[in-house]
Motif scaffolding. Structure first.
Motif, PDB file in Angstrom:
ATOM      1  N   GLY A   1     -40.672  55.764  32.313  1.00  0.00           N
ATOM      2  CA  GLY A   1     -41.138  56.660  33.362  1.00  0.00           C
ATOM      3  C   GLY A   1     -42.175  56.799  33.939  1.00  0.00           C
ATOM      4  O   GLY A   1     -43.229  56.775  33.514  1.00  0.00           O
ATOM      5  N   HIS A   2     -42.206  56.277  35.322  1.00  0.00           N
ATOM      6  CA  HIS A   2     -43.311  55.805  36.042  1.00  0.00           C
ATOM      7  C   HIS A   2     -44.071  54.533  35.883  1.00  0.00           C
ATOM      8  O   HIS A   2     -43.924  53.520  36.595  1.00  0.00           O
ATOM      9  N   GLY A   3     -44.839  54.324  34.832  1.00  0.00           N
ATOM     10  CA  GLY A   3     -45.436  53.172  34.379  1.00  0.00           C
ATOM     11  C   GLY A   3     -46.569  52.661  35.397  1.00  0.00           C
ATOM     12  O   GLY A   3     -46.790  51.567  35.469  1.00  0.00           O
ATOM     13  N   VAL A   4     -47.107  53.334  36.384  1.00  0.00           N
ATOM     14  CA  VAL A   4     -47.788  52.816  37.280  1.00  0.00           C
ATOM     15  C   VAL A   4     -49.219  52.344  36.757  1.00  0.00           C
ATOM     16  O   VAL A   4     -49.706  51.293  37.345  1.00  0.00           O
ATOM     17  N   ARG A   5     -49.677  52.788  35.759  1.00  0.00           N
ATOM     18  CA  ARG A   5     -50.798  52.181  35.126  1.00  0.00           C
ATOM     19  C   ARG A   5     -50.660  51.018  34.326  1.00  0.00           C
ATOM     20  O   ARG A   5     -51.769  50.495  33.575  1.00  0.00           O
ATOM     21  N   ILE A   6     -49.311  50.289  34.236  1.00  0.00           N
ATOM     22  CA  ILE A   6     -49.114  49.008  33.886  1.00  0.00           C
ATOM     23  C   ILE A   6     -50.302  47.972  34.561  1.00  0.00           C
ATOM     24  O   ILE A   6     -50.552  47.014  34.006  1.00  0.00           O
ATOM     25  N   THR A   7     -50.627  48.526  35.703  1.00  0.00           N
ATOM     26  CA  THR A   7     -51.551  47.459  36.358  1.00  0.00           C
ATOM     27  C   THR A   7     -52.814  47.297  35.761  1.00  0.00           C
ATOM     28  O   THR A   7     -53.866  46.319  36.150  1.00  0.00           O
ATOM     29  N   GLU A   8     -53.226  48.096  34.676  1.00  0.00           N
ATOM     30  CA  GLU A   8     -54.337  48.141  34.091  1.00  0.00           C
ATOM     31  C   GLU A   8     -54.418  46.872  33.199  1.00  0.00           C
ATOM     32  O   GLU A   8     -55.469  46.395  32.788  1.00  0.00           O
ATOM     33  N   ASP A   9     -53.421  46.474  33.184  1.00  0.00           N
ATOM     34  CA  ASP A   9     -53.104  45.034  32.440  1.00  0.00           C
ATOM     35  C   ASP A   9     -53.078  43.958  33.385  1.00  0.00           C
ATOM     36  O   ASP A   9     -52.519  42.815  32.706  1.00  0.00           O
ATOM     37  N   ILE A  10     -53.217  44.031  34.474  1.00  0.00           N
ATOM     38  CA  ILE A  10     -53.207  43.174  35.447  1.00  0.00           C
ATOM     39  C   ILE A  10     -54.543  43.107  36.325  1.00  0.00           C
ATOM     40  O   ILE A  10     -54.655  43.561  37.330  1.00  0.00           O
ATOM     41  N   PRO A  11     -55.543  42.413  35.727  1.00  0.00           N
ATOM     42  CA  PRO A  11     -56.749  42.634  36.503  1.00  0.00           C
ATOM     43  C   PRO A  11     -57.058  42.190  37.853  1.00  0.00           C
ATOM     44  O   PRO A  11     -57.621  42.826  38.573  1.00  0.00           O
ATOM     45  N   ASP A  12     -56.186  41.112  38.181  1.00  0.00           N
ATOM     46  CA  ASP A  12     -56.154  40.824  39.566  1.00  0.00           C
ATOM     47  C   ASP A  12     -54.893  40.736  40.042  1.00  0.00           C
ATOM     48  O   ASP A  12     -54.003  40.002  39.714  1.00  0.00           O
ATOM     49  N   LEU A  13     -54.298  41.779  40.637  1.00  0.00           N
ATOM     50  CA  LEU A  13     -52.969  41.834  41.222  1.00  0.00           C
ATOM     51  C   LEU A  13     -52.745  40.895  41.943  1.00  0.00           C
ATOM     52  O   LEU A  13     -51.490  40.307  42.079  1.00  0.00           O
ATOM     53  N   ALA A  14     -53.541  40.421  42.895  1.00  0.00           N
ATOM     54  CA  ALA A  14     -53.275  39.282  43.842  1.00  0.00           C
ATOM     55  C   ALA A  14     -53.015  38.202  43.245  1.00  0.00           C
ATOM     56  O   ALA A  14     -52.255  37.320  43.873  1.00  0.00           O
ATOM     57  N   ALA A  15     -53.983  37.975  42.286  1.00  0.00           N
ATOM     58  CA  ALA A  15     -53.736  36.550  41.419  1.00  0.00           C
ATOM     59  C   ALA A  15     -52.569  36.467  40.625  1.00  0.00           C
ATOM     60  O   ALA A  15     -51.867  35.595  40.612  1.00  0.00           O
ATOM     61  N   GLY A  16     -52.126  37.817  40.197  1.00  0.00           N
ATOM     62  CA  GLY A  16     -50.959  37.828  39.437  1.00  0.00           C
ATOM     63  C   GLY A  16     -50.880  37.324  37.981  1.00  0.00           C
ATOM     64  O   GLY A  16     -49.878  37.150  37.555  1.00  0.00           O
ATOM     65  N   LYS A  17     -52.165  37.366  37.396  1.00  0.00           N
ATOM     66  CA  LYS A  17     -52.394  37.001  36.019  1.00  0.00           C
ATOM     67  C   LYS A  17     -52.160  38.448  35.183  1.00  0.00           C
ATOM     68  O   LYS A  17     -52.915  39.402  35.250  1.00  0.00           O
ATOM     69  N   LEU A  18     -51.235  38.255  34.284  1.00  0.00           N
ATOM     70  CA  LEU A  18     -50.487  39.223  33.478  1.00  0.00           C
ATOM     71  C   LEU A  18     -51.335  39.155  32.211  1.00  0.00           C
ATOM     72  O   LEU A  18     -51.314  38.163  31.636  1.00  0.00           O
ATOM     73  N   GLY A  19     -51.672  40.426  31.596  1.00  0.00           N
ATOM     74  CA  GLY A  19     -52.025  40.586  30.148  1.00  0.00           C
ATOM     75  C   GLY A  19     -50.490  40.376  29.442  1.00  0.00           C
ATOM     76  O   GLY A  19     -49.444  40.399  29.826  1.00  0.00           O
ATOM     77  N   ARG A  20     -50.659  40.703  28.169  1.00  0.00           N
ATOM     78  CA  ARG A  20     -49.719  40.708  27.369  1.00  0.00           C
ATOM     79  C   ARG A  20     -48.497  41.598  27.336  1.00  0.00           C
ATOM     80  O   ARG A  20     -47.328  41.315  27.308  1.00  0.00           O
ATOM     81  N   LEU A  21     -49.116  42.972  27.262  1.00  0.00           N
ATOM     82  CA  LEU A  21     -48.307  44.045  27.745  1.00  0.00           C
ATOM     83  C   LEU A  21     -47.447  44.036  29.185  1.00  0.00           C
ATOM     84  O   LEU A  21     -46.311  44.202  29.007  1.00  0.00           O
ATOM     85  N   ALA A  22     -48.114  43.685  30.094  1.00  0.00           N
ATOM     86  CA  ALA A  22     -47.499  43.320  31.515  1.00  0.00           C
ATOM     87  C   ALA A  22     -46.633  42.403  31.446  1.00  0.00           C
ATOM     88  O   ALA A  22     -45.340  42.189  32.130  1.00  0.00           O
ATOM     89  N   SER A  23     -46.886  41.340  30.579  1.00  0.00           N
ATOM     90  CA  SER A  23     -45.897  40.198  30.624  1.00  0.00           C
ATOM     91  C   SER A  23     -44.626  40.571  29.854  1.00  0.00           C
ATOM     92  O   SER A  23     -43.734  40.128  30.397  1.00  0.00           O
ATOM     93  N   TRP A  24     -44.787  41.360  28.811  1.00  0.00           N
ATOM     94  CA  TRP A  24     -43.751  41.705  28.182  1.00  0.00           C
ATOM     95  C   TRP A  24     -42.939  42.760  29.022  1.00  0.00           C
ATOM     96  O   TRP A  24     -41.534  42.515  28.976  1.00  0.00           O
ATOM     97  N   VAL A  25     -43.206  43.626  29.920  1.00  0.00           N
ATOM     98  CA  VAL A  25     -42.624  44.344  30.710  1.00  0.00           C
ATOM     99  C   VAL A  25     -41.946  43.519  31.546  1.00  0.00           C
ATOM    100  O   VAL A  25     -40.729  43.744  31.878  1.00  0.00           O
ATOM    101  N   ARG A  26     -42.386  42.823  32.366  1.00  0.00           N
ATOM    102  CA  ARG A  26     -41.927  41.799  33.383  1.00  0.00           C
ATOM    103  C   ARG A  26     -40.736  40.942  32.742  1.00  0.00           C
ATOM    104  O   ARG A  26     -39.576  40.939  33.194  1.00  0.00           O
TER     105      ARG A  26
END
Length: 359
Positions: free
Chosen positions: A231-256
């Motif tokens: 629900g919401h999950g908007v702060r998953i971006t904290e695991d994506i230091p550069d949104l433009a580059a799209g490099k994901l951290g481990r948790l963000a990768s798990w979610v996607r």
């Protein structure tokens, strides 16, 4: 990219699906005024238009706790059988009028027991009202399927009881479970026993996380408690230091990578300080990175919004196309807590034809 001109009428007529919408946050202002008069509850104003404006202004505090406090007045008129029947029926009719074809409504039965109703009576009464609304919507030619998510309030002690009700009523309109309320300081794992019960009984659940608290809340909801959606999950971006580059951290990768749906609510997120503008809301970047984002209203009265408005804002301020709106609608239906064959039929027979007609 679509060259289709997108105006409000076009958006209003598109089929929509909403997974994150609270029953007690979506009452009609006039209904609140009428029911408050009947039960003797004092409101900030008895003019429906002024009351709607009061809700919207009070919610624009940038603080989740103050945002939640606005529910005092809606809950006050939802303590009787009559109040619950009316608000549940109108809830469905309002969604149908907005072009919604599938919705999951969530509420916490424990918050509707101050007038003497038991939690079981609350659940049965709300289901009766929702059924009446669905019957009227179908008769009017605007059918909408509404499933219920029962909520436990994470800062109180009746979460287990609410989870047991979700199990008991899973064949009577309840499709899943959630915990709601103040996120910061009340981690999901405090209610691990409830989530273990739901997993044993094969009842799906989502968890409010990544709104007022960051990555630890999302991680705990998924990896400790086993939530199927966030629900919401908007702060998953904290695991994506550069949104433009799209490099994901481990948790963000798990979610996607595991297609875990994010129930994103742009207007609500602006009000609670989770985002700074519609144009910069992470829903657009996450969509473009391939996350399974869904678009939601959260609380239609409190946020002064509808699904048509949420879609229109993204079109006007974030450059969304009809194809983008179709994507998040299909995402929502794919992630709904109903059987696969129902989801498949809804997508193939309702959603995709509705968008094809607009393109």
């Amino acid at each position: 990219m679509s060259s289709t001109r997108i105006d409000t009428d076009l958006v209003r007529n598109l089929p929509k699906a909403v997974l994150h919408d609270h029953l007690d946050g979506g009452l009609r202002p006039a209904t609140v005024v009428e029911l408050a008069r009947e039960v003797g509850h004092t409101l900030p104003t008895t003019d429906p238009d002024e009351l709607a404006a009061w809700y919207y202004e009070a919610a624009n505090s940038g603080d989740l706790v103050r945002y939640i406090a606005t529910f005092e007045h809606t809950l006050a008129v939802m303590q009787t059988r009559e109040g619950l029947l009316r608000t549940a029926e109108e809830y469905v009719l309002d969604l149908a009028a907005d072009g919604v074809v599938y919705a999951e409504v969530r509420y916490a039965p424990e918050l509707n027991t101050n007038g003497g109703l038991t939690m079981r009576e609350v659940v049965e009464t709300v289901q009766e009202g929702l059924a009446a609304g669905m019957a009227k919507a179908a008769a009017a030619g605007t059918p909408v399927r509404v499933g219920t998510l029962l909520c436990g309030m994470r800062m109180f002690d009746r979460v287990q009881e609410a989870a047991e009700l979700a199990v008991a009523y899973r064949d009577a309109g309840v499709v899943g479970f959630d915990i709601a309320g103040a996120e910061d300081g009340f981690p999901p794992a405090d209610h691990l026993a409830a989530f273990e019960l739901l997993r044993r009984e094969s009842v799906p659940f989502t968890i409010h996380a990544g709104e007022a608290h960051g990555l630890p809340s999302i991680h705990q909801a998924l990896q400790v408690c086993g939530a199927q959606r966030i629900g919401h999950g908007v702060r998953i971006t904290e695991d994506i230091p550069d949104l433009a580059a799209g490099k994901l951290g481990r948790l963000a990768s798990w979610v996607r990578d595991r297609r875990i749906a994010l129930e994103m609510c742009p207007t609500s997120n602006l009000q609670t300080g989770c985002a700074t503008s519609i144009a910069e809301h992470p829903i657009t970047a996450l969509k473009d990175l391939g996350f399974r984002v869904t678009l939601n209203t959260d609380n239609r009265l409190v946020s002064g919004t509808t699904m048509t408005r949420e879609m229109s804002l993204l079109v006007e301020q974030a450059g969304w196309t009809v194809e983008d709106l179709r994507t998040v609608t299909v995402n929502a239906v794919k992630s709904a807590f109903i059987p696969f064959d129902e989801r498949k039929a809804l997508i193939e027979e309702v959603v995709l034809p509705g968008y094809a007609a607009a393109l």
